[in-house]
Design a protein around this motif. Sequence first.
Motif, PDB file in Angstrom:
ATOM      1  N   ASP A 111      25.328  -5.306 -11.331  1.00 24.99           N
ATOM      2  CA  ASP A 111      26.229  -5.647 -10.261  1.00 24.99           C
ATOM      3  C   ASP A 111      26.266  -4.492  -8.415  1.00 24.99           C
ATOM      4  N   THR A 112      25.188  -4.206  -8.032  1.00 25.00           N
ATOM      5  CA  THR A 112      24.664  -3.151  -7.839  1.00 25.00           C
ATOM      6  C   THR A 112      24.029  -3.511  -7.209  1.00 25.00           C
ATOM      7  N   THR A 113      22.930  -2.704  -6.109  1.00 25.26           N
ATOM      8  CA  THR A 113      22.163  -2.645  -5.074  1.00 25.26           C
ATOM      9  C   THR A 113      20.516  -2.345  -6.279  1.00 25.26           C
ATOM     10  N   LEU A 114      19.422  -2.655  -5.120  1.00 26.41           N
ATOM     11  CA  LEU A 114      18.995  -1.182  -5.364  1.00 26.41           C
ATOM     12  C   LEU A 114      18.463  -0.129  -4.490  1.00 26.41           C
ATOM     13  N   ASP A 115      19.784  -0.588  -3.669  1.00 27.98           N
ATOM     14  CA  ASP A 115      19.655   0.742  -2.296  1.00 27.98           C
ATOM     15  C   ASP A 115      20.515   1.814  -3.050  1.00 27.98           C
ATOM     16  N   GLN A 116      21.303   1.016  -3.265  1.00 30.66           N
ATOM     17  CA  GLN A 116      22.315   1.893  -4.190  1.00 30.66           C
ATOM     18  C   GLN A 116      21.980   2.649  -5.125  1.00 30.66           C
ATOM     19  N   LEU A 117      21.226   2.042  -6.173  1.00 32.24           N
ATOM     20  CA  LEU A 117      20.491   2.921  -7.883  1.00 32.24           C
ATOM     21  C   LEU A 117      19.775   4.025  -6.717  1.00 32.24           C
ATOM     22  N   VAL A 118      18.531   3.667  -6.243  1.00 32.03           N
ATOM     23  CA  VAL A 118      18.406   4.669  -5.372  1.00 32.03           C
ATOM     24  C   VAL A 118      18.120   5.801  -4.726  1.00 32.03           C
ATOM     25  N   GLU A 119      19.823   5.590  -3.498  1.00 30.90           N
ATOM     26  CA  GLU A 119      19.674   6.121  -2.461  1.00 30.90           C
ATOM     27  C   GLU A 119      19.807   7.931  -3.529  1.00 30.90           C
ATOM     28  N   THR A 120      19.572   8.704  -2.252  1.00 33.12           N
ATOM     29  CA  THR A 120      18.958  10.502  -3.040  1.00 33.12           C
ATOM     30  C   THR A 120      20.498  10.839  -1.727  1.00 33.12           C
ATOM     31  N   ALA A 121      20.993  11.812  -2.354  1.00 30.73           N
ATOM     32  CA  ALA A 121      21.930  12.519  -2.226  1.00 30.73           C
ATOM     33  C   ALA A 121      22.055  13.480  -0.793  1.00 30.73           C
ATOM     34  N   SER A 122      22.909  13.896  -0.323  1.00 24.83           N
ATOM     35  CA  SER A 122      22.429  14.293   1.234  1.00 24.83           C
ATOM     36  C   SER A 122      22.765  15.869   0.178  1.00 24.83           C
ATOM     37  N   ASP A 123      21.717  16.949   1.203  1.00 19.99           N
ATOM     38  CA  ASP A 123      21.999  17.770   0.843  1.00 19.99           C
ATOM     39  C   ASP A 123      24.032  18.580   1.327  1.00 19.99           C
ATOM     40  N   ASP A 124      24.233  17.755   2.463  1.00 24.68           N
ATOM     41  CA  ASP A 124      25.919  18.011   2.832  1.00 24.68           C
ATOM     42  C   ASP A 124      26.858  17.176   2.786  1.00 24.68           C
ATOM     43  N   ILE A 125      26.740  17.975   1.355  1.00 22.36           N
ATOM     44  CA  ILE A 125      28.398  17.887   0.749  1.00 22.36           C
ATOM     45  C   ILE A 125      29.665  18.590   0.766  1.00 22.36           C
ATOM     46  N   VAL A 126      29.368  19.611   0.902  1.00 20.29           N
ATOM     47  CA  VAL A 126      30.510  20.020   1.170  1.00 20.29           C
ATOM     48  C   VAL A 126      31.167  20.514   2.329  1.00 20.29           C
ATOM     49  N   THR A 127      32.045  20.179   3.260  1.00 23.10           N
ATOM     50  CA  THR A 127      31.960  20.486   4.699  1.00 23.10           C
ATOM     51  C   THR A 127      33.741  21.297   4.978  1.00 23.10           C
ATOM     52  N   SER A 128      33.287  22.013   5.820  1.00 22.37           N
ATOM     53  CA  SER A 128      34.274  22.830   6.261  1.00 22.37           C
ATOM     54  C   SER A 128      35.167  22.102   7.318  1.00 22.37           C
ATOM     55  N   PRO A 129      36.567  22.161   8.048  1.00 21.24           N
ATOM     56  CA  PRO A 129      37.100  21.918   8.824  1.00 21.24           C
ATOM     57  C   PRO A 129      36.834  22.097   9.322  1.00 21.24           C
TER      58      PRO A 129
END
Length: 189
Positions: free
Chosen positions: A64-82
């Motif tokens: 119950d997902t999409t191929l796009d969501q299954l193969v999506e790669t992570a962004s390097d910008d996980i943590v951000t400061s305000p």
Amino acid sequence: MKQGDDELESLVRKRIRALRVAQGWSLEELARRANVSQSTLSRIENGQRRLALDQLVTLARALDTTLDQLVETASDDIVTSPVIDAAHGQLRWSMKAEPGTTVVRQRLTEPPPDNPARMRAHPGREWLVVLSGTAILMLGHGRYRLETNQAAEFPTMLPHAVGAEHGTCEVLGIFDREARRSHQRGESA
């Protein structure tokens, strides 16, 4: 095959397993739903069989997902400061919000699970900001330390878990429609 391809393939395998486990399905159940043999699914999950596009499409549908969501790669910008807006006395965090988002304030007292099998994966995106204390975000192979006023945004198709580091922390979580629906299913189970 390049190292990046190996990493993506490993991530997709983990997502397949994590989504199966999150649904409470055995190998046999997902294999039946995807119309593949149980041994084929087992070999896909443990890396003994190459991933084929047609099988990924079938598995995505069954999960119950999409191929796009299954193969999506992570962004390097996980943590951000305000960003500090001194003129208005505000802290602001940028995020990619969509209509239908849900905001939840949580008090965390336990560390995240150290067992990768207990991490969840599901369709959607989550965004969180630490209001007080220090949180630990386990995301795929990564471990991110988030201190007060730091934020993280990530696709929830990556296996993930959030917990407190050394005591208590409070976080404000924002879930898109798909992520919230998945969390509600998990709460009622």
